[in-house]
Enzyme design. Structure first.
Site, PDB file in Angstrom:
ATOM      1  N   SER A 115      -1.661   7.182  -5.916  1.00  0.00           N
ATOM      2  CA  SER A 115      -1.519   5.746  -6.137  1.00  0.00           C
ATOM      3  C   SER A 115      -0.806   5.487  -7.459  1.00  0.00           C
ATOM      4  O   SER A 115      -1.179   6.031  -8.504  1.00  0.00           O
ATOM      5  CB  SER A 115      -2.894   5.076  -6.162  1.00  0.00           C
ATOM      6  OG  SER A 115      -2.786   3.743  -6.618  1.00  0.00           O
ATOM      7  N   ASP A 170       2.254  -1.683   1.418  1.00  0.00           N
ATOM      8  CA  ASP A 170       1.376  -2.830   1.695  1.00  0.00           C
ATOM      9  C   ASP A 170       1.911  -3.765   2.775  1.00  0.00           C
ATOM     10  O   ASP A 170       1.158  -4.589   3.300  1.00  0.00           O
ATOM     11  CB  ASP A 170       1.117  -3.636   0.417  1.00  0.00           C
ATOM     12  CG  ASP A 170       0.051  -2.995  -0.460  1.00  0.00           C
ATOM     13  OD1 ASP A 170      -0.667  -2.109   0.039  1.00  0.00           O
ATOM     14  OD2 ASP A 170      -0.068  -3.369  -1.636  1.00  0.00           O
ATOM     15  N   LYS A 178      -7.128   2.828   1.145  1.00  0.00           N
ATOM     16  CA  LYS A 178      -7.159   1.413   0.767  1.00  0.00           C
ATOM     17  C   LYS A 178      -8.533   0.818   1.099  1.00  0.00           C
ATOM     18  O   LYS A 178      -9.512   1.542   1.181  1.00  0.00           O
ATOM     19  CB  LYS A 178      -6.044   0.660   1.489  1.00  0.00           C
ATOM     20  CG  LYS A 178      -4.635   1.096   1.100  1.00  0.00           C
ATOM     21  CD  LYS A 178      -4.270   0.601  -0.275  1.00  0.00           C
ATOM     22  CE  LYS A 178      -2.801   0.889  -0.595  1.00  0.00           C
ATOM     23  NZ  LYS A 178      -2.393   0.327  -1.906  1.00  0.00           N
ATOM     24  N   ARG A 228      -1.654  -6.977 -14.268  1.00  0.00           N
ATOM     25  CA  ARG A 228      -1.057  -6.291 -15.411  1.00  0.00           C
ATOM     26  C   ARG A 228      -1.051  -7.187 -16.647  1.00  0.00           C
ATOM     27  O   ARG A 228      -1.346  -6.736 -17.758  1.00  0.00           O
ATOM     28  CB  ARG A 228       0.367  -5.834 -15.062  1.00  0.00           C
ATOM     29  CG  ARG A 228       0.405  -4.607 -14.167  1.00  0.00           C
ATOM     30  CD  ARG A 228       1.754  -4.428 -13.490  1.00  0.00           C
ATOM     31  NE  ARG A 228       1.840  -3.170 -12.757  1.00  0.00           N
ATOM     32  CZ  ARG A 228       1.270  -2.946 -11.564  1.00  0.00           C
ATOM     33  NH1 ARG A 228       0.565  -3.904 -10.988  1.00  0.00           N
ATOM     34  NH2 ARG A 228       1.408  -1.776 -10.966  1.00  0.00           N
ATOM     35  N   GLN A 235      -1.073   3.060  -9.177  1.00  0.00           N
ATOM     36  CA  GLN A 235      -1.977   2.362 -10.088  1.00  0.00           C
ATOM     37  C   GLN A 235      -2.624   3.310 -11.086  1.00  0.00           C
ATOM     38  O   GLN A 235      -2.954   2.904 -12.200  1.00  0.00           O
ATOM     39  CB  GLN A 235      -3.043   1.608  -9.293  1.00  0.00           C
ATOM     40  CG  GLN A 235      -2.475   0.446  -8.500  1.00  0.00           C
ATOM     41  CD  GLN A 235      -3.492  -0.193  -7.588  1.00  0.00           C
ATOM     42  OE1 GLN A 235      -4.675   0.158  -7.611  1.00  0.00           O
ATOM     43  NE2 GLN A 235      -3.057  -1.136  -6.770  1.00  0.00           N
TER      44      GLN A 235
END
Length: 429
Positions: free
Chosen positions: A149, A312, A340, A30, A151
């Site tokens: 996700s 995770d 993943k 990030r 993300q």
């Protein structure tokens, strides 16, 4: 194919072993994108991740090549899809490994197209590689599913700081991996970017650098300190839980961490008797540390966990529980694991069978059915997944002679993993 033999002669680790864990991959990636977006701002980054993923991200952001290959780096694929979409006049081919070409990105591409992005699929619809023609995006409202996700959403939030009228993100449904969105928001705020989150709507305000500098009367220079990676620390928690005795000291970790995987502190204390003590060093400049130690009490007999906010660490938790022969284990909230580096639910099921655990999986969960006799030898397939290699390695403490396929796969997130295991008296060959 290369294999690494992993054994432990005693099942014990040395008392008060000190290990330094590399910086958080999530925070580092990030910060790299923010540094690239906030052009002209002096920015010094300390403690950044040494992972292959972060190196690939940094190289891609600095590259002037037309074709960018990010190999297995999923975060890079998502963040860079958004980043290159706003690079006016630049044409980019964003591609990756064969597995990356199987990982869906259609939801993010559709969201970027809502904002006016010019993106084409070069092979299969909804999947990389992508042809991206960078342009100024004029629309400032976007709607996408929240049950994806995180993300995808963070990628939009990061580029939102460059939109003249800010960016409004409307999320539909239940949010997955909420701590990662909170991480993005807190990091944006740390860069003086205004963010509002009301209900399922996130509003990112434009960061007007000239006006901000004029208003504050300063040059926006900044030192950024990256906390160590809690996902990487999870394997050390597993080692302490499975060892006959021994404790560990790790740096640099904070009690008020932005990382969702810090939840492992509570999980390992409640179910595996591994306590965590946070302490500041008395030496000037010495980073804060944590000490992992064992409680003397009964191991839990039943584990039921929803890991929607920290998927995770699911493999680590499952392997730890199997190593301790906990009778009932059910982990849910794992739907994102299927897209993943590999289908992690399938991979876990197959490799757990090799170490005596029969499990049942569906689209969202894994459940222990029963145990078989613990084998003396097991060859663990990694499926090009770093977490598969690292989550199974601690089982050597239970007397199993392990052979880990493709051991270099750990470089994706934790290049020093095997070196750290040697420091803990693991035999590697």
């Amino acid at each position: 194919m290369n294999y690494l033999s992993v054994n432990h002669p005693t099942g014990e680790i040395k008392e008060n072993t000190h290990l330094a864990i590399s910086g958080s991959k999530s925070e580092s990636n990030r910060v790299l994108v923010l540094r690239a977006l906030l052009k002209g701002n002096p920015l010094a980054v300390y403690g950044s991740s040494n992972s292959e993923d972060t190196q690939l991200m940094e190289e891609a952001l600095e590259s002037t090549e037309k074709t960018i290959d990010i190999h297995h780096a999923g975060t890079a694929m998502r963040f860079l899809s958004a980043y290159f979409a706003i690079q006016e006049g630049r044409e980019t081919i964003l591609t990756g490994s064969s597995r990356m070409k199987e990982r869906p990105i259609g939801i993010l591409v559709d969201a970027l197209k809502q904002l006016g992005a010019d993106i084409e699929y070069m092979e299969k619809e909804g999947f990389p590689p992508l042809k991206i023609i960078g342009k100024k995006l004029t629309n400032n409202k976007v709607t996408l599913s929240a049950n994806v996700s995180s993300q995808y959403i963070s990628a939009l939030m990061l580029i939102g700081i460059t939109f003249e009228n800010g960016l409004t993100i409307q999320l539909d449904g239940n949010i997955t991996s909420l701590p990662y969105l909170n991480m993005t928001i807190e990091m944006l705020k740390d860069f003086d970017i205004e963010v509002e989150w009301k209900g399922n709507t996130i509003y990112i305000k434009n960061r007007d650098l000239k006006n901000l500098q004029k208003r504050k009367g300063l040059i926006l220079s900044k030192n950024v300190y990256i906390e160590s990676d809690w996902s990487s620390a999870s394997y050390m928690y597993s080692i302490v839980a499975l060892a006959k005795q021994g404790d560990l000291q790790l740096r640099t970790f904070y009690n008020n961490s932005l990382q969702g995987d810090k939840e492992l502190v509570n999980i390992y204390e409640k179910y595996f008797n591994v306590g965590t003590y946070f302490f500041e060093s008395q030496l000037v400049g010495e980073p804060p540390q944590i000490k992992l130690f064992r409680f003397k009490r009964h191991i839990a007999q039943r584990i039921e966990l929803d890991l929607n906010n920290c998927p995770d660490i699911a493999q680590t938790i499952m392997v730890t529980a199997v190593g301790l022969k906990i009778p009932y284990i059910q982990l849910t909230g794992l739907h994102t694991l299927k897209i993943k580096e590999t289908d992690r639910l399938f991979g876990m099921q197959q490799e757990l069978l090799k170490v005596g655990a029969i499990t049942e999986i569906n689209e969202d969960s894994i459940t222990l059915i029963r145990y078989q006799e613990l084998p003396q030898v097991a060859t663990i397939k990694t499926y090009n997944d770093h977490r598969m290699a690292m989550s199974f390695a601690p089982l050597a403490l239970k007397g199993i002679k392990l052979s880990i396929e493709n051991p270099d796969v750990v470089n994706k997130s934790y290049p020093n993993f095997w070196k750290n295991l040697e420091q803990l008296n693991f035999d590697l060959s």
